[in-house]
Design a protein around this motif. Sequence first.
Motif, PDB file in Angstrom:
ATOM      1  N   ASP A  78       0.841  -1.186   0.000  1.00  0.00           N
ATOM      2  CA  ASP A  78       0.000   0.000   0.000  1.00  0.00           C
ATOM      3  C   ASP A  78       0.883   1.245   0.000  1.00  0.00           C
ATOM      4  OD1 ASP A  78      -2.341  -1.506   0.107  1.00  0.00           O
ATOM      5  OD2 ASP A  78      -2.357  -1.562   2.300  1.00  0.00           O
ATOM      6  N   GLN A  79       0.237   2.397   0.049  1.00  0.00           N
ATOM      7  CA  GLN A  79       0.982   3.644   0.148  1.00  0.00           C
ATOM      8  C   GLN A  79       1.790   3.633   1.445  1.00  0.00           C
ATOM      9  OE1 GLN A  79      -1.505   7.098   0.043  1.00  0.00           O
ATOM     10  NE2 GLN A  79       0.195   8.529  -0.223  1.00  0.00           N
ATOM     11  N   ASP A  80       3.008   4.147   1.392  1.00  0.00           N
ATOM     12  CA  ASP A  80       3.928   4.195   2.533  1.00  0.00           C
ATOM     13  C   ASP A  80       4.422   2.807   2.931  1.00  0.00           C
ATOM     14  OD1 ASP A  80       3.656   6.985   2.726  1.00  0.00           O
ATOM     15  OD2 ASP A  80       1.878   6.775   3.989  1.00  0.00           O
ATOM     16  N   GLU A  81       4.306   1.830   2.024  1.00  0.00           N
ATOM     17  CA  GLU A  81       4.869   0.506   2.242  1.00  0.00           C
ATOM     18  C   GLU A  81       5.813   0.158   1.104  1.00  0.00           C
ATOM     19  OE1 GLU A  81       1.548  -2.028   4.732  1.00  0.00           O
ATOM     20  OE2 GLU A  81       1.406  -2.034   2.545  1.00  0.00           O
ATOM     21  N   VAL A  82       6.699  -0.812   1.366  1.00  0.00           N
ATOM     22  CA  VAL A  82       7.659  -1.264   0.354  1.00  0.00           C
ATOM     23  C   VAL A  82       7.730  -2.784   0.394  1.00  0.00           C
ATOM     24  CG1 VAL A  82       9.067   0.834   0.386  1.00  0.00           C
ATOM     25  CG2 VAL A  82       9.569  -1.020   1.993  1.00  0.00           C
ATOM     26  N   LEU A  83       8.180  -3.372  -0.703  1.00  0.00           N
ATOM     27  CA  LEU A  83       8.384  -4.817  -0.795  1.00  0.00           C
ATOM     28  C   LEU A  83       9.882  -5.090  -0.732  1.00  0.00           C
ATOM     29  CD1 LEU A  83       7.262  -7.681  -1.289  1.00  0.00           C
ATOM     30  CD2 LEU A  83       7.524  -7.246  -3.751  1.00  0.00           C
ATOM     31  N   VAL A  84      10.310  -5.799   0.323  1.00  0.00           N
ATOM     32  CA  VAL A  84      11.722  -6.098   0.537  1.00  0.00           C
ATOM     33  C   VAL A  84      11.976  -7.571   0.251  1.00  0.00           C
ATOM     34  CG1 VAL A  84      13.626  -6.073   2.196  1.00  0.00           C
ATOM     35  CG2 VAL A  84      11.836  -4.317   2.329  1.00  0.00           C
ATOM     36  N   ASP A  85      12.986  -7.840  -0.562  1.00  0.00           N
ATOM     37  CA  ASP A  85      13.441  -9.210  -0.790  1.00  0.00           C
ATOM     38  C   ASP A  85      14.401  -9.572   0.345  1.00  0.00           C
ATOM     39  OD1 ASP A  85      12.077  -9.693  -3.246  1.00  0.00           O
ATOM     40  OD2 ASP A  85      13.564  -8.474  -4.285  1.00  0.00           O
ATOM     41  N   MET A  86      13.959 -10.437   1.248  1.00  0.00           N
ATOM     42  CA  MET A  86      14.719 -10.750   2.451  1.00  0.00           C
ATOM     43  C   MET A  86      15.820 -11.780   2.158  1.00  0.00           C
ATOM     44  SD  MET A  86      13.338  -8.778   4.661  1.00  0.00           S
ATOM     45  CE  MET A  86      14.019  -9.415   6.197  1.00  0.00           C
ATOM     46  N   ALA A  87      16.971 -11.601   2.810  1.00  0.00           N
ATOM     47  CA  ALA A  87      18.094 -12.518   2.650  1.00  0.00           C
ATOM     48  C   ALA A  87      18.380 -13.281   3.942  1.00  0.00           C
ATOM     49  CB  ALA A  87      19.334 -11.749   2.208  1.00  0.00           C
ATOM     50  N   PHE A  88      18.456 -12.555   5.061  1.00  0.00           N
ATOM     51  CA  PHE A  88      18.734 -13.157   6.369  1.00  0.00           C
ATOM     52  C   PHE A  88      17.839 -12.524   7.424  1.00  0.00           C
ATOM     53  CE2 PHE A  88      22.709 -13.544   4.008  1.00  0.00           C
ATOM     54  CZ  PHE A  88      23.066 -14.856   4.231  1.00  0.00           C
ATOM     55  N   ALA A  89      17.550 -13.269   8.465  1.00  0.00           N
ATOM     56  CA  ALA A  89      16.810 -12.736   9.605  1.00  0.00           C
ATOM     57  C   ALA A  89      17.414 -13.287  10.882  1.00  0.00           C
ATOM     58  CB  ALA A  89      15.329 -13.100   9.522  1.00  0.00           C
ATOM     59  N   ALA A  90      17.548 -12.431  11.879  1.00  0.00           N
ATOM     60  CA  ALA A  90      18.081 -12.874  13.157  1.00  0.00           C
ATOM     61  C   ALA A  90      17.081 -13.780  13.864  1.00  0.00           C
ATOM     62  CB  ALA A  90      18.407 -11.677  14.035  1.00  0.00           C
ATOM     63  N   VAL A  91      17.616 -14.717  14.642  1.00  0.00           N
ATOM     64  CA  VAL A  91      16.798 -15.540  15.534  1.00  0.00           C
ATOM     65  C   VAL A  91      17.115 -15.073  16.950  1.00  0.00           C
ATOM     66  CG1 VAL A  91      16.164 -17.865  16.243  1.00  0.00           C
ATOM     67  CG2 VAL A  91      16.975 -17.458  13.915  1.00  0.00           C
ATOM     68  N   ASN A  92      16.179 -14.370  17.557  1.00  0.00           N
ATOM     69  CA  ASN A  92      16.379 -13.761  18.867  1.00  0.00           C
ATOM     70  C   ASN A  92      15.600 -14.514  19.941  1.00  0.00           C
ATOM     71  OD1 ASN A  92      17.956 -11.361  18.060  1.00  0.00           O
ATOM     72  ND2 ASN A  92      16.094 -10.802  16.956  1.00  0.00           N
ATOM     73  N   PRO A  93      16.010 -14.392  21.196  1.00  0.00           N
ATOM     74  CA  PRO A  93      15.205 -14.985  22.269  1.00  0.00           C
ATOM     75  C   PRO A  93      13.755 -14.542  22.227  1.00  0.00           C
ATOM     76  CG  PRO A  93      17.345 -14.373  23.128  1.00  0.00           C
ATOM     77  CD  PRO A  93      17.289 -13.851  21.708  1.00  0.00           C
ATOM     78  N   VAL A  94      13.502 -13.272  21.867  1.00  0.00           N
ATOM     79  CA  VAL A  94      12.115 -12.808  21.826  1.00  0.00           C
ATOM     80  C   VAL A  94      11.303 -13.593  20.800  1.00  0.00           C
ATOM     81  CG1 VAL A  94      12.494 -10.968  20.122  1.00  0.00           C
ATOM     82  CG2 VAL A  94      10.657 -10.743  21.804  1.00  0.00           C
TER      83      VAL A  94
ATOM     84  N   ASP B  61       2.673  -9.776  10.441  1.00  0.00           N
ATOM     85  CA  ASP B  61       3.604 -10.731   9.834  1.00  0.00           C
ATOM     86  C   ASP B  61       5.032 -10.216   9.959  1.00  0.00           C
ATOM     87  OD1 ASP B  61       1.766 -12.643   9.104  1.00  0.00           O
ATOM     88  OD2 ASP B  61       1.420 -11.797   7.110  1.00  0.00           O
ATOM     89  N   GLY B  62       5.944 -11.150  10.265  1.00  0.00           N
ATOM     90  CA  GLY B  62       7.311 -10.781  10.543  1.00  0.00           C
ATOM     91  C   GLY B  62       8.279 -11.045   9.403  1.00  0.00           C
ATOM     92  N   THR B  63       9.551 -11.128   9.779  1.00  0.00           N
ATOM     93  CA  THR B  63      10.643 -11.078   8.808  1.00  0.00           C
ATOM     94  C   THR B  63      11.145 -12.440   8.341  1.00  0.00           C
ATOM     95  OG1 THR B  63      12.236 -10.996  10.628  1.00  0.00           O
ATOM     96  CG2 THR B  63      11.447  -8.890   9.761  1.00  0.00           C
ATOM     97  N   TRP B  64      10.611 -13.537   8.894  1.00  0.00           N
ATOM     98  CA  TRP B  64      11.102 -14.852   8.507  1.00  0.00           C
ATOM     99  C   TRP B  64      10.393 -15.315   7.237  1.00  0.00           C
ATOM    100  CZ3 TRP B  64      11.433 -18.003  13.738  1.00  0.00           C
ATOM    101  CH2 TRP B  64      12.380 -17.393  14.568  1.00  0.00           C
ATOM    102  N   ALA B  65      10.671 -14.619   6.152  1.00  0.00           N
ATOM    103  CA  ALA B  65      10.046 -14.916   4.861  1.00  0.00           C
ATOM    104  C   ALA B  65      10.975 -14.447   3.753  1.00  0.00           C
ATOM    105  CB  ALA B  65       8.689 -14.229   4.753  1.00  0.00           C
ATOM    106  N   GLY B  66      10.796 -15.037   2.574  1.00  0.00           N
ATOM    107  CA  GLY B  66      11.627 -14.656   1.440  1.00  0.00           C
ATOM    108  C   GLY B  66      11.352 -13.271   0.929  1.00  0.00           C
ATOM    109  N   ALA B  67      10.174 -12.752   1.204  1.00  0.00           N
ATOM    110  CA  ALA B  67       9.810 -11.388   0.824  1.00  0.00           C
ATOM    111  C   ALA B  67       8.859 -10.845   1.874  1.00  0.00           C
ATOM    112  CB  ALA B  67       9.169 -11.351  -0.559  1.00  0.00           C
ATOM    113  N   LEU B  68       8.849  -9.532   2.030  1.00  0.00           N
ATOM    114  CA  LEU B  68       8.096  -8.916   3.115  1.00  0.00           C
ATOM    115  C   LEU B  68       7.563  -7.555   2.685  1.00  0.00           C
ATOM    116  CD1 LEU B  68       7.295  -8.616   6.165  1.00  0.00           C
ATOM    117  CD2 LEU B  68       9.589  -7.675   6.514  1.00  0.00           C
ATOM    118  N   VAL B  69       6.274  -7.328   2.906  1.00  0.00           N
ATOM    119  CA  VAL B  69       5.699  -5.996   2.748  1.00  0.00           C
ATOM    120  C   VAL B  69       5.856  -5.275   4.077  1.00  0.00           C
ATOM    121  CG1 VAL B  69       3.602  -4.663   2.342  1.00  0.00           C
ATOM    122  CG2 VAL B  69       4.089  -6.697   0.955  1.00  0.00           C
ATOM    123  N   ALA B  70       6.583  -4.170   4.075  1.00  0.00           N
ATOM    124  CA  ALA B  70       6.946  -3.485   5.308  1.00  0.00           C
ATOM    125  C   ALA B  70       6.648  -1.994   5.212  1.00  0.00           C
ATOM    126  CB  ALA B  70       8.438  -3.674   5.589  1.00  0.00           C
TER     127      ALA B  70
END
Length: 313
Positions: free
Chosen positions: A25-41, A85-94
Amino acid sequence: MQTTAVRLLAHHRVQVQTVEIREPDQDEVLVDMAFAAVNPVDLYVSRGAVAPDGPLPRTLGSEGAGMLDGRKVIVRGHGFGAARDGTWAGALVAPAASVIPVPEAVPLDQAASLGIAGATAIRCVEDLANVAAADRVLVLGAAGGVGSFITSLARAAGATVWGQTSSSAKADFITGSGAENVLVGDADLIADDARAFQPTVVFDPLGGPFTGAAIGALNPGGRLVLFGASAGGVGEVPLRELYRNGITVHGYAGLRDDPAMLANATTRALDAVVTGALAVHTDRAVPVGDVEEALLAIANREVRGKLVLRLSE
């Protein structure tokens, strides 16, 4: 458009699925994700200990790094993995506001860990404790992601740094991060051996019995920075030592901090990687299909430094 994502179907139930990615949508972008941290949270979210009322199913992951229009970027904040929806995906609308540029010199697998652990370390070392060359710094849980970052930053500031761990197998890693000495043991060890060190600053992600021991070990006028309670949310505090020695206690609010402040801290962490003040140690990059292995490693405290998911080949 379809992509592979790690989905939380129910608390304690995680599955890798193919999902549809909507148009931004407006004020959003599509990011092609490469890596994501695995945190205790992320582990706590998967178990329902954090964000128990978040929507289900949803994609896990609180931060990561990838490409946007040919540029390296970090994606962080804005409720990823908890409220949306979070960052553990190959692509992300953020949201566009969640995206931070990454210097070309910083690899994406390292950048993926800087939105949370990197920002936390910068805020704790520079903003709260104001570590300087004259300080003697004790880092509890020094083999963890934030702990190793704090060790690196404090050493770069010229301070004398000791680290603590419960596992002798992690001692070499801690010295490799910049610590001059490593204490291997529990809170009783801190109360005894650390007192001789007379730290002026203690960084504490453990809580429980460690916090009281840290206060007892601190030099008069010292500073305690508390940013976690993985060893217990309740502990006894030696009040007489606290006030008679003029100890200052700083609590790090984490994601409750102002978003602009956290974004600034992430940018400063990236700059510190470029200058060499912050050394990012990636334990390993786990294929997204082995996400259960990654979560188990976090739960069992088997990680030295940071663990990341590899989201693309």
